[in-house]
Design a protein around this motif. Structure first.
Motif, PDB file in Angstrom:
ATOM      1  N   VAL A 192       4.916 114.710  51.749  1.00  0.00           N
ATOM      2  CA  VAL A 192       4.859 116.131  52.095  1.00  0.00           C
ATOM      3  C   VAL A 192       3.968 116.841  51.085  1.00  0.00           C
ATOM      4  O   VAL A 192       4.147 116.700  49.878  1.00  0.00           O
ATOM      5  CB  VAL A 192       6.269 116.754  52.068  1.00  0.00           C
ATOM      6  CG1 VAL A 192       6.205 118.261  52.282  1.00  0.00           C
ATOM      7  CG2 VAL A 192       7.161 116.105  53.116  1.00  0.00           C
ATOM      8  N   ASP A 193       3.000 117.610  51.576  1.00  0.00           N
ATOM      9  CA  ASP A 193       2.151 118.393  50.688  1.00  0.00           C
ATOM     10  C   ASP A 193       2.804 119.742  50.403  1.00  0.00           C
ATOM     11  O   ASP A 193       3.656 120.209  51.162  1.00  0.00           O
ATOM     12  CB  ASP A 193       0.774 118.610  51.318  1.00  0.00           C
ATOM     13  CG  ASP A 193       0.859 119.461  52.582  1.00  0.00           C
ATOM     14  OD1 ASP A 193       0.780 120.707  52.479  1.00  0.00           O
ATOM     15  OD2 ASP A 193       1.043 118.880  53.678  1.00  0.00           O
ATOM     16  N   PHE A 194       2.419 120.389  49.314  1.00  0.00           N
ATOM     17  CA  PHE A 194       2.938 121.720  49.017  1.00  0.00           C
ATOM     18  C   PHE A 194       1.914 122.501  48.196  1.00  0.00           C
ATOM     19  O   PHE A 194       1.035 121.931  47.547  1.00  0.00           O
ATOM     20  CB  PHE A 194       4.264 121.638  48.248  1.00  0.00           C
ATOM     21  CG  PHE A 194       4.167 120.993  46.892  1.00  0.00           C
ATOM     22  CD1 PHE A 194       3.807 121.726  45.766  1.00  0.00           C
ATOM     23  CD2 PHE A 194       4.438 119.643  46.744  1.00  0.00           C
ATOM     24  CE1 PHE A 194       3.718 121.126  44.523  1.00  0.00           C
ATOM     25  CE2 PHE A 194       4.357 119.036  45.500  1.00  0.00           C
ATOM     26  CZ  PHE A 194       3.988 119.780  44.388  1.00  0.00           C
ATOM     27  N   HIS A 195       2.052 123.820  48.239  1.00  0.00           N
ATOM     28  CA  HIS A 195       1.251 124.695  47.386  1.00  0.00           C
ATOM     29  C   HIS A 195       2.065 125.941  47.079  1.00  0.00           C
ATOM     30  O   HIS A 195       2.898 126.379  47.883  1.00  0.00           O
ATOM     31  CB  HIS A 195      -0.077 125.071  48.054  1.00  0.00           C
ATOM     32  CG  HIS A 195       0.070 125.881  49.306  1.00  0.00           C
ATOM     33  ND1 HIS A 195       0.118 127.268  49.306  1.00  0.00           N
ATOM     34  CD2 HIS A 195       0.199 125.515  50.601  1.00  0.00           C
ATOM     35  CE1 HIS A 195       0.266 127.706  50.549  1.00  0.00           C
ATOM     36  NE2 HIS A 195       0.319 126.661  51.362  1.00  0.00           N
ATOM     37  N   ILE A 196       1.846 126.496  45.899  1.00  0.00           N
ATOM     38  CA  ILE A 196       2.619 127.660  45.466  1.00  0.00           C
ATOM     39  C   ILE A 196       1.789 128.453  44.459  1.00  0.00           C
ATOM     40  O   ILE A 196       0.962 127.885  43.739  1.00  0.00           O
ATOM     41  CB  ILE A 196       3.963 127.218  44.841  1.00  0.00           C
ATOM     42  CG1 ILE A 196       4.864 128.421  44.588  1.00  0.00           C
ATOM     43  CG2 ILE A 196       3.750 126.427  43.586  1.00  0.00           C
ATOM     44  CD1 ILE A 196       6.260 128.029  44.157  1.00  0.00           C
ATOM     45  N   LYS A 197       1.996 129.759  44.410  1.00  0.00           N
ATOM     46  CA  LYS A 197       1.366 130.595  43.401  1.00  0.00           C
ATOM     47  C   LYS A 197       2.250 131.815  43.167  1.00  0.00           C
ATOM     48  O   LYS A 197       3.103 132.150  43.990  1.00  0.00           O
ATOM     49  CB  LYS A 197      -0.028 131.041  43.843  1.00  0.00           C
ATOM     50  CG  LYS A 197      -0.052 131.933  45.077  1.00  0.00           C
ATOM     51  CD  LYS A 197      -1.465 132.342  45.429  1.00  0.00           C
ATOM     52  CE  LYS A 197      -1.494 133.246  46.671  1.00  0.00           C
ATOM     53  NZ  LYS A 197      -2.856 133.672  47.026  1.00  0.00           N
ATOM     54  N   GLY A 198       2.046 132.446  42.029  1.00  0.00           N
ATOM     55  CA  GLY A 198       2.822 133.643  41.723  1.00  0.00           C
ATOM     56  C   GLY A 198       3.446 133.557  40.350  1.00  0.00           C
ATOM     57  O   GLY A 198       2.926 132.895  39.444  1.00  0.00           O
ATOM     58  N   SER A 199       4.582 134.222  40.158  1.00  0.00           N
ATOM     59  CA  SER A 199       5.225 134.283  38.853  1.00  0.00           C
ATOM     60  C   SER A 199       6.736 134.164  39.011  1.00  0.00           C
ATOM     61  O   SER A 199       7.314 134.631  39.990  1.00  0.00           O
ATOM     62  CB  SER A 199       4.881 135.592  38.146  1.00  0.00           C
ATOM     63  OG  SER A 199       5.287 136.707  38.916  1.00  0.00           O
ATOM     64  N   ILE A 200       7.360 133.525  38.027  1.00  0.00           N
ATOM     65  CA  ILE A 200       8.809 133.364  37.981  1.00  0.00           C
ATOM     66  C   ILE A 200       9.308 134.119  36.768  1.00  0.00           C
ATOM     67  O   ILE A 200       8.967 133.770  35.628  1.00  0.00           O
ATOM     68  CB  ILE A 200       9.212 131.887  37.893  1.00  0.00           C
ATOM     69  CG1 ILE A 200       8.624 131.105  39.069  1.00  0.00           C
ATOM     70  CG2 ILE A 200      10.727 131.739  37.852  1.00  0.00           C
ATOM     71  CD1 ILE A 200       8.851 129.618  38.969  1.00  0.00           C
TER      72      ILE A 200
END
Length: 686
Positions: free
Chosen positions: A360-368
C-alpha cells in the motif's frame, strides 16, 4: 521526580567522559605548543583538576546538569528536596572526592548503583544527592527509550570524530589515534586513511553491560574548521555498511511507529541541543539482536543535511527502509513538541503489516502539534483511494470503492467499500463521542447502500438485508495488527440481518445467506458454495426476521444489569457477576465512554477475585482507558503483582503515587488494604 535509570546514567556518563577527554586533550596539547617547558606531570595534574572544575563542578552547581546529563534528560538534586539548590560543598564532595574514591577500587563505587533500588553510587551517598529523570521512566514511550539507547551509541562515532579532529591539528600518527580511542573502552579494527581526506575503520564495537554493538566498514569525514571558526560541529559524511546492535526484549518497529509523536516531544523549551550539522549519514544492513538472536534488519537509513540549532531539529531529506516498509521524508522540522513535514511518502507491505495482502502506498504532509488544535494534516493511501485530513480539530476520512478482499486478509466475501467518516473535538474522547460514519459495501457481490441509523441496506424485491460493521474491543490494537496471523476479521465485528416483506421468514441464518449470496434455496447449494458461506456465517451475528435488529440492548437495561452486578460483587458472588456482565453486550449506543468504564471495572474485579489474572488485567486496562479512575489503576497493580510482572506492577504503583501526591483525596478511592499498604510503606502522600 523519579530516579534516573541505570541505562540513562550510563549513557550520560559515556557522553560526559568523551566530551571531557576531548576538552582536556585539547587544552593539554595547546599548552604543550604554547609553553613546552611547562609540560610537567604537576602541570598535567593541575590542568586535569581545572578541567574537572570547568566541565563537571561548575555546571553541576549551576544547573545540576553536565552536557551529557542534559542530553539524557537527567539531573543531580539534593536528597533533602528536588527543589533545593546544590551547595558548593555537595558538588565538590560528589564530583571530586566521591568519584575519585568510587573509581579507585575497580569502579566499585559506580557498580554499587546496580545493587540498590535508588540507583545511588558512592558519590551520591557521600554528597547526599541523587540523580532524577526529567522524563518519567514509566511514561517514556518505546521510541524515547530507543532514542536514549541510540544517543549513547551515536556518542561513540561522534566522540571518535571529535577526538580525531583534535589529532588532525597535531599530526599524530594513526596508531596513536587508535590507542586513544580504545582507551575509552571502544574496540577499533584496522584504521586507515588520513585526517584531511577522511578515515576508514574496518570495525568499531563495544561490548559491556550498558552497550553492545558492532559497526563494520565505518567511514568518517569531518569539518573541523567550522568547529574552530563558526563553533558549529559538522560531520560532512558518516557511513556504516554493516552492523549488529543489541536491543531490549520486546523491541519492534511497530511499537516505534505507533509512538512516533515522541520524536517531537523529546525537545522542550528548557532543553538546548547546541549546534551541530551533518552533511550525510548513511547506515546499511544493521541487524538488531536480542541475546545475539536477530530480531529484524534495518536495510538502509539515510539523512541529508541534518542541522540542530539550540532547540530545533531540521532534516532536509531522510529515507528509511526495512522489510515491508519504506519512507522518504522531505523538509522535516521538530521543535517544542511540534513536528512539521513538507512531504512524507512511502509504502507498506505484508512483511511489515501482516494484515495486508498487497503493498500500500501512502503520502502525508502538514504538522503534528501537542494537541488536535495545533495539528493540521492531509494525506492519502492506495493512490488516493483513501483520503484523510485533520484541521481545526476536525478529522475527515473518505474511502472510494476500496477492494477489501483484495487489499486485506479476510475469509469473508467483502468487496467494494465506500466510507465517509467525520469527527470533531479537542481530544480523542470528544472525537469518539462525535463520530459520524456512513458507509456502503458489497457483500457476495450485492451492494449495500448507506443508512445513517441501521448501517448499510441491500433490497431485492421483498427481501431486505442490513449489514453492519463495528470495531472489535481489542485491548492492544498494535499487537493485534502486527501479529503475523492477523486478519481483518480479528479487528471487526459484523452483523447481518435479513427479512422478507410478504413471504415466510428465513428459517435459519444459513438459508438467509444462501438467498443473499446465491439467490437459491439452501438445499440446492453445492458443497463448495456451502463452504464459501461458512466464514460469513461464523463471523456475523445473524438473526431471523422474528428477532428485532439491531441486537444491542437498551441503555436502561444495561444500567440495570450493571447495578445488579455491583450488588452481586458486594455479596462475593463473583462468577454470577461475570456471567451477568458477559450476557450484556455494550457499545457506544448502549453506554457513553465513562459508563462503559464502570461496566468494565465491575467485570475486572470479578475476574481478579476468581484468580483469572490475565482477563482481569485486560479488562482493567479497558476500564482505565475509558475513565482514568485510580481504582482501576489499583486493580492493574494487583493483577500484575499476582502475575509477578514486576515491571508493569511498578509502572502502576508509580501512577498511583503521583496521582495521590497531586490529589490526596483520591486515596479514599482505593481499597482499605491498599491504603494501609501505601501508609505502611511510606508511599502515601502527605
Amino acid at each position: 521526580m523519579q530516579r534516573a535509570s541505570i541505562s540513562s546514567r550510563f549513557s550520560a556518563m559515556n557522553l560526559d567522559m568523551i566530551i571531557f577527554v576531548v576538552i582536556w586533550q585539547s587544552l593539554s596539547m595547546l599548552s604543550e605548543r604554547v609553553a613546552p617547558g611547562l609540560a610537567t606531570p604537576l602541570s598535567s595534574v593541575i590542568l586535569s583538576f581545572l578541567t574537572v572544575i570547568l566541565y563537571f563542578v561548575y555546571p553541576t552547581k549551576a544547573s545540576g546538569q553536565t552536557l551529557g546529563k542534559k542530553l539524557l534528560s537527567v539531573k543531580v538534586v539534593p536528597s533533602a528536596g528536588d527543589k533545593l539548590p546544590l551547595t558548593w560543598g555537595q558538588v565538590f564532595l560528589r564530583e571530586i572526592v566521591g568519584k575519585t574514591l568510587g573509581t579507585i577500587p575497580l569502579y566499585l563505587g559506580y557498580i554499587w548503583a546496580y545493587t540498590n533500588s535508588d540507583h545511588r553510587a558512592w558519590h551520591d551517598s557521600m554528597s547526599h544527592t541523587h540523580v532524577i529523570s526529567l522524563i518519567w521512566e514509566d511514561e517514556k514511550t518505546p521510541l524515547q527509550k530507543l532514542q536514549h539507547i541510540m544517543l549513547g551509541i551515536l556518542s561513540i562515532p561522534l566522540g571518535v570524530a571529535l577526538i580525531l579532529g583534535i589529532f588532525f591539528y597535531t599530526s599524530l600518527p594513526l596508531d596513536s589515534i587508535k590507542e586513544k580511542i580504545e582507551a575509552s573502552g571502544i574496540q577499533v579494527g584496522a584504521l586507515t586513511g588520513s585526517l584531511a581526506g577522511g578515515l576508514h575503520f574496518s570495525q568499531i564495537s563495544r561490548q559491556d553491560k550498558g552497550q553492545a554493538f558492532s559497526l563494520s566498514t565505518v567511514d568518517v569525514k569531518f569539518n573541523l574548521a567550522a568547529l574552530a571558526i563558526d563553533r558549529i560541529f559538522i560531520i560532512e559524511k558518516l557511513t556504516a555498511e554493516e552492523g549488529h546492535i543489541e536491543v531490549p526484549e520486546g523491541f519492534s518497529w511497530a511499537t516505534i511507529f505507533l509512538n512516533l509523536m515522541a520524536l517531537g516531544q523529546i525537545q522542550n523549551q528548557e532543553t538546548s541541543l547546541g549546534n551541530f550539522r551533518m552533511g550525510k549519514l548513511q547506515i546499511k544492513n544493521i541487524f538488531f539482536e536480542h541475546n545475539k538472536k536477530a530480531i529484524m534488519q534495518l536495510q538502509e537509513f539515510t539523512l541529508k543535511n541534518l542541522e540542530i540549532a539550540d532547540k530545533e531539529l531540521r532534516i532536509n531529506e531522510a529515507q528509511f527502509q526495512i522489510s515491508g516498509l519504506s519512507i522518504k521524508v522531505e523538509d522535516f522540522k521538530s521543535a517544542f513538541g511540534r513536528i512539521e513535514v513538507a512531504s512524507a511518502t512511502g509504502g507498506v507491505g505484508p512483511d511489515f503489516l501482516p494484515i495486508l495482502k498487497v503493498p500500500v502506498d501512502f503520502h502525508i504532509k502538514g504538522s503534528i502539534g501537542k494537541n488536535l488544535k495545533t495539528t493540521r494534516l492531509d494525506g492519502g493511501m492506495m493512490i488516493d483511494k483513501i483520503k484523510f485530513s485533520v484541521e481545526n480539530e476536525k478529522l475527515t476520512v473518505n474511502v472510494d470503492k476500496l477492494l477489501l478482499n483484495e487489499m486485506f486478509k479476510t475469509a469473508l466475501p467483502l468487496e467494494e467499500l465506500d466510507l465517509k467518516l467525520s469527527s470533531q473535538g479537542e481530544n480523542a474522547l470528544e472525537m469518539m463521542s462525535s463520530l459520524n460514519v456512513e458507509y456502503g459495501i458489497k457483500v457476495c457481490g450485492n451492494e449495500f447502500r448507506p443508512d445513517a441509523e441501521r448501517g448499510s441496506i441491500y433490497t431485492r424485491g421483498d427481501h431486505e438485508f442490513t449489514f453492519r460493521v463495528i470495531p472489535k474491543p481489542v485491548p492492544d490494537f498494535g499487537k493485534m495488527a502486527f501479529n503475523k496471523e492477523a486478519t481483518l476479521d480479528d479487528l471487526l465485528l459484523y452483523e447481518l440481518h435479513g427479512q422478507k416483506q410478504t413471504l415466510a421468514d428465513f428459517s435459519s441464518p444459513r438459508e438467509m445467506l444462501a438467498d443473499l449470496c446465491y439467490q437459491k434455496a439452501l438445499a440446492n447449494l453445492l458443497p463448495e458454495e456451502l463452504e464459501h458461506l461458512r466464514p460469513l456465517e461464523m463471523a456475523t451475528a445473524t438473526v431471523s426476521a422474528s428477532s428485532t435488529p439491531p441486537a444491542f440492548v437498551s441503555a436502561e437495561l444495561a444500567r440495570r444489569g450493571a447495578s445488579e452486578a455491583r450488588n452481586l460483587l458486594r455479596l462475593g458472588k463473583y462468577n454470577e457477576v461475570i456471567a451477568l456482565l458477559e450476557a450484556v453486550p455494550i457499545s457506544s449506543e448502549t453506554f457513553p465512554v465513562a459508563e462503559r468504564g464502570i461496566f468494565y471495572s465491575l467485570k475486572a474485579w470479578a475476574y481478579l477475585y476468581t484468580n483469572q489474572l490475565a482477563e482481569a488485567a485486560q479488562t482493567f486496562e479497558l476500564a482505565f482507558n475509558a475513565r482514568k479512575d485510580i481504582s482501576d489503576a489499583e486493580g492493574l497493580l494487583r493483577a500484575y503483582e499476582a502475575m509477578k510482572k514486576d515491571e508493569e506492577a511498578q509502572r502502576w504503583l508509580g501512577y498511583i503515587k503521583v496521582a495521590i501526591k497531586a490529589n490526596p483525596a483520591l486515596k479514599t478511592h482505593l481499597t482499605p488494604n491498599m491504603q494501609k499498604k501505601l501508609t505502611s510503606s511510606g508511599l502515601a502522600a502527605e
